[in-house]
Motif scaffolding. Structure first.
Motif: not given
Length: 416
Positions: A402-407
């Motif tokens: 869960g490291l992305g911008r959406d997270d």
């Protein structure tokens, strides 16, 4: 006023237009009255081009002459930027590493900064000049040029910031900061606003190419903050804190996924085991300035001695030479696998969270990827996997933790 130290990478200076842009930026800053030192890398692909020219003339060029040659790339960048600053009305002077008082020890191509005498730099600053210093180089006790190896210009900048008692060092590059993964591989990767120096050093050693681990370690040891930002953007970038962040060990979290496709795995074996063999091998590698990662060996037994380790592809040639020097006397032979890559989870408190390693290996298993090597520390879990599966694994692990911008709205996902 405290000295400002700014470093510009080769991509920021790759064309005359970009050099002018950098000169305009530096000149505007200089007009604020702050003493300014700029460290530069060689322009664009000039280092690779110089090395290719050397190899065309000599299949095994001497290390000394190679350093003499490669140092000219940074020297050209420094002189060109100084000329562009003159055109902007900013007084400037370019200095090579030796002229800037940088003294280096160690082997050609892998030198370590021993000391800096900043007297000449300070004299130019007192005259109101911008001082542009060639990164990546210094001179030894005999006056010969010694280059610092991979990431050497970053190390030069931080070392100068230390010698000049600067509070921080700014690194300008072709990306907006430190990302949670390589944005060229994972478009959803996001820029970190701050990062602990220890975590950043692990990221750098594990393959993140924005900063070199030696530079980060030097900054941390002298409590210097390093700001990494894009050369031609107004975004704040990432601050690598020159002091530790207070983090509860039990609250482990993943900061980033890194990868390195320019590594090799080596396996050294001997059928004549004896005590001290591992130390002998590592001593020879150290003399050749070859750092190793993921080191593992077992105690000698009736079946002989085996020791495995990873090393950067750029140091494979000196590593082979070092191992060949002891092969005959110790009865060792070394196999090298160049078709591998390293993928790492980097964060804090990872030894306290063995479930992270389990999740990583479970995901790779579902992908049909079997690691040949696994290693974990408090700050990093690394695996060696087939080279052609590295980028796929990076993308999957970035999503898994869960490291992305959406997270961003659910930051706790990386710590569940």
């Amino acid at each position: 006023m405290s000295v400002a130290v700014k470093k510009f990478g080769g991509s920021s200076l790759s064309t005359p237009g970009r050099i002018r842009q950098v000169a305009e930026m530096v000149a505007r800053f200089h007009r604020t009255g702050r003493p300014t030192v700029v460290v530069v890398s060689a322009r664009g692909d000039s280092t690779d081009e110089l090395l290719a020219a050397a190899l065309e003339l000599n299949a095994a060029p001497s290390a000394r002459e190679t350093d003499q040659l490669l140092a000219t790339g940074e020297n050209a960048s420094a002189a060109l930027l100084a000329l562009a600053l003159h055109d902007q009305g900013a007084p400037a002077v370019s200095l090579t590493g030796p002229q800037a008082g940088i003294r280096v020890s160690g082997n050609h191509g892998a030198g370590m900064i021993a000391e800096i005498d900043p007297a000449r730099i300070l004299a130019h600053l007192r005259r109101g000049q911008v001082v542009v210093v060639s990164g990546f180089q210094g001179s030894d006790a005999e006056g010969d040029v010694i280059t610092l190896g991979r990431g050497g210009s970053d190390t030069t900048a931080v070392a100068l910031a230390t010698a000049l008692s600067a509070a921080s060092c700014e690194i300008y590059t072709d990306v907006k900061g430190i990302y949670t993964a390589d944005p060229r591989v994972v478009p959803e990767a996001r820029v970190l606003s701050t990062i602990d120096a220890g975590v950043m050093a692990e990221m750098a050693f594990a393959g993140a190419q924005v900063m070199h681990s030696r530079a980060v370690e030097l900054a941390a040891s002298h409590s210097i903050d390093v700001v990494v930002r894009g050369s031609f953007t107004t975004e704040p970038g990432t601050t690598i804190l020159g002091r530790s962040i207070d983090v509860l060990e039990s609250q482990g979290s993943i900061t980033a996924v890194t990868h390195d496709t320019d590594i090799v795995m080596a396996l050294t074996r001997s059928r004549r085991p004896r005590d001290g063999l591992a130390a002998d091998v590592l001593t020879e590698l150290a003399r050749a300035s070859v750092p190793v990662d993921l080191l593992s060996w077992g105690a000698p037994d009736d079946h002989g001695f085996r020791m495995g380790f990873a090393l950067h592809g750029s140091r494979l040639a000196p590593a082979r030479e070092a191992l060949s020097r002891i092969a005959a006397g110790l009865g060792c032979d070394t196999d090298v696998d160049e078709k591998v890559g390293k993928v790492s989870l980097v964060g804090v408190g990872l030894l306290n969270r063995p479930d992270y390693t389990a999740r990583m290996l479970a995901l790779l298993s579902r992908m049909g990827v079997t690691p040949s090597w696994v290693s974990s520390t408090h700050l990093r879990v690394s695996v060696i996997i087939p080279l052609d599966r590295v980028l796929e694994a990076v993308t999957a692990l970035h999503q898994e933790f869960g490291l992305g911008r959406d997270d961003l709205d659910t930051p706790s996902m990386a710590a569940v």
